[in-house]
Motif scaffolding. Structure first.
Motif, PDB file in Angstrom:
ATOM      1  N   VAL A 218       0.888  -1.148  -0.139  1.00 48.13           N
ATOM      2  CA  VAL A 218      -0.060  -0.096  -0.045  1.00 48.13           C
ATOM      3  C   VAL A 218       0.897   1.476  -0.090  1.00 48.13           C
ATOM      4  CG1 VAL A 218      -1.804   1.427   1.181  1.00 48.13           C
ATOM      5  CG2 VAL A 218      -1.738  -1.208   1.106  1.00 48.13           C
ATOM      6  N   GLY A 222      -0.059   3.909   3.825  1.00 44.51           N
ATOM      7  CA  GLY A 222      -1.547   3.813   3.837  1.00 44.51           C
ATOM      8  C   GLY A 222      -1.961   5.423   3.867  1.00 44.51           C
ATOM      9  N   ALA A 240      -2.814  -7.066   0.811  1.00 41.36           N
ATOM     10  CA  ALA A 240      -2.187  -5.635   0.970  1.00 41.36           C
ATOM     11  C   ALA A 240      -1.111  -5.533   2.112  1.00 41.36           C
ATOM     12  CB  ALA A 240      -3.169  -4.648   0.859  1.00 41.36           C
ATOM     13  N   LEU A 258      -8.169   1.820   4.836  1.00 44.47           N
ATOM     14  CA  LEU A 258      -8.194   0.664   5.337  1.00 44.47           C
ATOM     15  C   LEU A 258      -9.801   0.155   4.793  1.00 44.47           C
ATOM     16  CD1 LEU A 258      -7.010   1.280   8.965  1.00 44.47           C
ATOM     17  CD2 LEU A 258      -6.045  -0.169   7.058  1.00 44.47           C
ATOM     18  N   LEU A 261      -9.588  -1.077   1.375  1.00 39.98           N
ATOM     19  CA  LEU A 261      -9.303  -2.488   1.270  1.00 39.98           C
ATOM     20  C   LEU A 261     -10.146  -3.300   1.721  1.00 39.98           C
ATOM     21  CD1 LEU A 261      -5.706  -1.615   2.223  1.00 39.98           C
ATOM     22  CD2 LEU A 261      -6.108  -2.525   0.105  1.00 39.98           C
ATOM     23  N   ILE A 268      -5.458  -7.468   4.589  1.00 37.23           N
ATOM     24  CA  ILE A 268      -4.401  -6.554   5.171  1.00 37.23           C
ATOM     25  C   ILE A 268      -3.270  -6.930   6.140  1.00 37.23           C
ATOM     26  CG2 ILE A 268      -4.091  -4.067   6.136  1.00 37.23           C
ATOM     27  CD1 ILE A 268      -7.034  -3.588   5.757  1.00 37.23           C
ATOM     28  N   ARG A 270       0.061  -5.352   8.511  1.00 34.44           N
ATOM     29  CA  ARG A 270       0.331  -4.110   8.777  1.00 34.44           C
ATOM     30  C   ARG A 270       1.681  -4.594   9.652  1.00 34.44           C
ATOM     31  NH1 ARG A 270      -4.390  -0.751  11.018  1.00 34.44           N
ATOM     32  NH2 ARG A 270      -2.568   0.208  12.047  1.00 34.44           N
TER      33      ARG A 270
END
Lengths: 289, 420
Positions: A218, A222, A240, A258, A261, A268, A270
Motif C-alpha cells: 500500500v 496507507g 495488501a 483501510l 481495502l 491486510i 500491517r
C-alpha cells in the motif's frame, strides 16, 4: 586444564559448525523470500532470490533494518547485490547509512531526485567514497537475476519526474514521484510502491496493463493520497501490506485506505500489528510466513 | 607500621579529603533551569544516533554529566574536544533524580584540542567497532563490543533493557575482569623479553591505554587504579591488599572529582567490589560449601553474583527501581562465557585490525557463546518480571546496610571464635 580447554574448543567448533550448516540449509532453500521489515514508520523491504542474491528496497528511518537483514541472511554473506532507493525521504533512506557501513553493496540505484537534508548528501557521499556504482532508475529499467526473479521499474517516467519536481529536488508535502517496482517470479507478482501518489500509480498500471497481483504494498504507509478504488479494481491483489509505525503522528494508515481495502475484501497485513511480514514463493505458489 | 602511625595518617587523609569536599562544594555553582552555560569538554563516548539527531554525553567543568541533543550533522565522536554553549535545562527523572540536559546548543570543535594518545585510542575504537559490526549480527556485535571494550553506544535499546531486567548489564561495563585480563596478558607477554620490573611498568601503561580506550567510565577507572596498585605492589615487593587498594582508588577518584560520589556507576562498582572483598571470603570457611563450589560449574559465579548484589541492592533499587531475584540464576548461566568471550573478542579485535579475515575467524568462534548469552537473556527478560519498588526511602538504604554490616561482623566473629 589443557584437556578441558581442548574439549571446550571442540565443543564450540561443533556448535559453530552446526549453526553454519543450519544457515546453509535455511537460507539457500531455492525460494524467493520477500520481507517487509518492521522498521517503524518507514519502509525497508528485503528480497532474497532463490539463488541467494540480496536486494534491499529502502532502508527505513533507523537501524532496525540491520536486525532484519541479519535474520534473513546467512552470517557469512556480507554482500548486498542491489540497493534500490524509491525516493530520498528520511524514513526511507536513513537506515542505509548503517547498511553501507556494515555490508558490501555492489550497486546503489535511486530515483533521480535530490534532497537538501544533510543526511542525504552524506549518504550519497558515502556511496561515492566506497566507489559503489550509482545509477538512476526510470520507468522501463529492469533487473533480471539468474534464478528467474525479475525487478522491473514501472515509474516514474522522465517526463513525470520533470513535471512533479522541476528543480530536481524532492518536496516534503507536495506531490512527488517515487519509484514503483514490480517484483515477479513465475506467477508470483509483487508491486512495491514506496510513497507513490495515486496519479502516478494509475499511470504506471495503465501503461504496463498490470493486473492480478499476488501482493500490493500500500503506497505511502496507507496515506489517503496513495490509493483509489480504481487502482484496486485494476490490480486485484490478494494481500495488501502496509509498512507503518505504531502511533505515528501522521495518522497512517488512514481510515479511507483501510475502508477501501476492506470493501474490496483484500487481506491486510500491517508491520505495526503483525511485525515483519515475510512472503515466500517458489514461482508457482506463495505463502505468508 | 604501628597502629598509632596508621591512625594518624588516616586522620590526615580524611582531613585533606574534607577540605577538598568543602572547597569543591562551596565553589560549586548551583545550576539553574534555563541558565546560559558555556564550557569546554572532551567527548569520551560515541554519540548515540537517533533518527535526526545525535545525543552526546559530556562532562561539565564540575564533573557533572550532561546530555546534549544536537542535529545529526556535523557528527562528533570519541576524542573530540568541543566548546558547548547553550541554555541549560534541569530535568527531574521518574526516580526524582536530576538530570542536566541541553537542546541544540552551539557546538564548536576545538581545533587545538587534538591529542595524539586519544587519536590512537579513537582509531582503535573505530576499527574494532567496524570489524565487529561487519562480521557479526548487530546484537552479537554490540554485546561483544560491550564485554571486551565497554563500548555500548550502538547497542539496540531493547537488548540493553533485556540486560538490565535480567541483571547482567554489568558485563558490558569495562571493569575489574577486563583489567585483570589485559594486565595478565600484557605482563606475561612482556616478561618474555624484558626484565620483570620493566614488564610490569609496561603492563601498567597498557592498562592506562585500555582504560582510555574503554572511555574512562568510573568502573574502569576504579578497576584500573586497583589493578595498577596491585602491579605496583609487585614491583615494590609488597603484599597486595585488596581492601586498601579499593579505598585508595576511591580516595584518588573522589579527590580529583568529588562529584563522582553521586555517579551511579561509581557507587555500583565500589560497593560490588567491597562486597566481593568482605562478604565473599566468609563462604570460604565452610568446608562443605567450598568443596561443593569446586565441583559445580557455575557455583562460583552464582556466589560472586550474590555477594555483589547483596552489597549493591539499595543502589540498584534506587536507580533502576526494580530488582529481579532470578538475576542470580541468569548470572550463573551466562557469566562463565564472559572470560572466554573477552579472550576471543580481544584476540579477534587485535588481529582483525592488522588483518581482517584472521580477526573474523575469532569473532565467528565467539558466535555460539554470544547467541547462547543473548538467548538466555532475552528468554528470561520476557518470562520473568521484576519486582518494583515505587517509594524508595533513604531509611531503607540505611537500615539495609546496617543489617548487612551486622551480619558480616557476626559471621566474621563466629569464624574467629571457631578458629580460636
Amino acid at each position: 586444564m589443557l584437556k578441558k580447554i581442548i574439549w571446550f574448543g571442540i565443543l564450540i567448533l561443533v556448535v559453530l559448525g552446526g549453526l553454519l550448516f543450519y544457515q546453509r540449509i535455511k537460507f539457500y532453500d531455492g525460494k524467493l523470500h520477500v520481507v517487509f521489515c518492521d522498521v517503524g514508520q518507514g519502509d525497508a523491504i528485503f528480497i532474497r532470490t532463490p539463488k541467494g542474491l540480496d536486494i534491499l528496497v529502502d532502508g527505513g528511518p533507523n537501524d532496525n533494518v540491520l536486525s532484519c537483514l541479519s535474520n534473513h541472511m546467512p552470517v557469512w554473506d556480507r554482500t548486498i547485490e542491489l540497493i534500490i532507493l524509491t525516493h530520498p525521504h528520511t524514513d526511507h533512506f536513513f537506515g542505509l547509512h548503517e547498511v553501507l557501513k556494515r555490508y558490501n553493496v555492489l550497486s546503489f540505484d535511486s530515483e533521480k531526485l535530490d534532497n537538501k537534508a544533510l543526511g542525504f548528501a552524506e549518504l550519497i557521499k558515502e556511496v561515492k567514497q566506497k566507489k559503489i556504482p550509482l545509477h538512476y532508475l526510470f520507468s522501463g529499467d529492469a533487473f533480471k537475476t539468474k534464478g528467474g526473479v525479475k525487478v522491473e521499474i514501472l515509474a516514474p517516467t522522465r517526463e513525470f519526474l520533470a513535471e512533479t519536481s522541476p528543480n530536481g529536488m524532492i518536496g516534503e508535502n507536495n506531490e512527488f514521484a517515487s519509484l514503483i517496482s514490480l517484483v515477479s517470479y513465475g506467477s508470483f507478482k509483487l508491486l512495491l510502491t514506496g510513497d507513490t501518489q495515486a496519479d502516478e500509480l494509475l499511470e504506471a498500471i495503465s501503461q504496463y496493463s498490470l493486473s492480478n497481483l499476488s501482493l500490493l504494498q500500500v503506497p505511502h504507509h496507507g496515506s489517503k493520497t496513495g490509493l483509489s478504488f480504481e487502482i484496486l479494481n485494476l490490480l486485484k491483489p490478494k494481500i495488501a501490506v502496509i509498512s507503518v509505525g505504531k502511533n505515528n503522528k501522521y495518522g497512517h494508515p488512514t481510515p479511507f485506505v483501510l475502508d477501501l481495502l476492506e470493501k474490496a475484501k483484500i487481506k491486510i497485513l500491517r508491520t505495526d500489528q503483525n511485525g515483519e511480514v515475510e512472503v515466500i514463493s517458489d514461482g508457482k505458489t506463495w505463502k505468508v510466513n | 607500621m604501628t597502629k598509632s602511625a596508621f591512625i594518624t595518617i588516616l586522620v590526615f587523609l580524611l582531613l585533606f579529603f574534607s577540605v577538598r569536599f568543602f572547597l569543591f562544594y562551596r565553589n560549586q555553582p548551583q545550576h539553574q533551569n534555563g541558565e546560559y552555560l558555556s564550557f569546554e569538554t572532551r567527548i569520551l563516548s560515541s554519540p548515540q544516533i537517533f533518527s535526526n539527531q545525535q545525543r552526546i554525553s559530556a562532562n561539565l567543568d564540575t564533573g557533572e554529566r550532561i546530555l546534549i541533543t544536537a542535529p545529526m550533522y556535523p557528527q562528533f565522536g570519541y576524542g573530540d574536544s568541543v566548546r558547548i554553549s547553550g541554555k541549560l535545562q534541569v530535568r527531574v527523572l521518574d526516580n526524582k533524580k536530576l538530570m542536566l540536559v541541553m537542546y541544540f546548543p552551539k557546538i564548536e570543535a576545538n581545533k587545538n584540542g587534538k591529542n595524539l594518545l586519544l587519536a590512537v585510542t579513537g582509531f582503535v575504537r573505530q576499527r574494532v567497532t567496524l570489524l565487529f559490526e561487519k562480521n557479526l549480527p548487530p546484537i552479537s556485535a554490540s554485546l561483544l563490543l560491550g564485554i571486551v571494550f565497554g563500548i555500548k553506544e550502538n547497542m539496540p535499546k531493547d537488548f540493553t533493557n533485556d540486560l538490565r531486567i535480567s541483571g547482567v548489564l554489568h558485563v558490558v561495563a569495562a571493569s575489574g575482569m577486563n583489567v585483570t585480563m589485559v594486565g595478565g596478558f600484557l605482563s606475561s607477554i612482556f616478561s618474555f623479553f624484558l626484565k620483570r620490573q620493566y614488564a610490569l611498568v609496561l603492563s601498567i601503561l597498557g592498562i592506562c591505554f585500555y582504560a582510555l580506550l574503554a572511555g574512562l567510565e568510573p568502573s574502569i577507572i576504579r578497576a584500573s587504579i586497583m589493578g595498577i596498585l596491585a602491579f605496583l605492589a609487585q614491583i615494590l615487593g609488597r603484599q597486595r591488599l585488596a581492601a586498601y587498594s579499593l579505598f585508595i582508588a576511591a580516595y584518588i577518584m573522589l579527590f580529583v572529582s568529588p562529584s563522582t560520589l553521586f555517579d551511579v556507576g561509581f557507587q555500583l562498582s565500589f560497593m560490588a567490589t567491597l562486597g566481593l572483598i568482605v562478604i565473599r571470603p566468609i563462604f570460604d570457611k565452610n568446608k562443605k560449601l567450598k568443596s561443593l563450589l569446586n565441583k559445580s560449574f557455575v557455583g562460583e559465579d552464582v556466589l560472586t553474583t550474590v555477594c555483589a548484589q547483596a552489597s549493591t541492592l539499595p543502589i540498584l533499587l534506587a536507580n533502576f527501581g526494580s530488582y529481579s531475584f532470578i538475576s542470580v540464576f541468569i548470572n550463573g548461566l551466562v557469566l562463565w562465557t564472559v572470560p572466554v568471550l573477552m579472550t576471543l573478542g580481544g584476540i579477534g579485535g587485535l588481529l582483525g585490525i592488522i588483518f581482517e579475515p584472521v580477526g573474523a575467524i575469532f569473532l565467528y568462534l565467539s558466535l555460539p557463546l554470544l547467541l547462547y548469552f543473548q538467548k538466555v537473556v532475552s528468554v528470561f527478560a520476557q518470562v520473568f518480571g521484576t519486582f518494583n519498588l515505587t517509594n524508595f526511602s533513604w531509611q531503607f538504604t540505611g537500615g539495609y546496610y546496617l543489617m548487612l554490616i551486622s551480619l558480616v561482623i557476626f559471621f566474621l566473629q563466629r569464624k574467629q571464635a571457631k578458629a580460636d
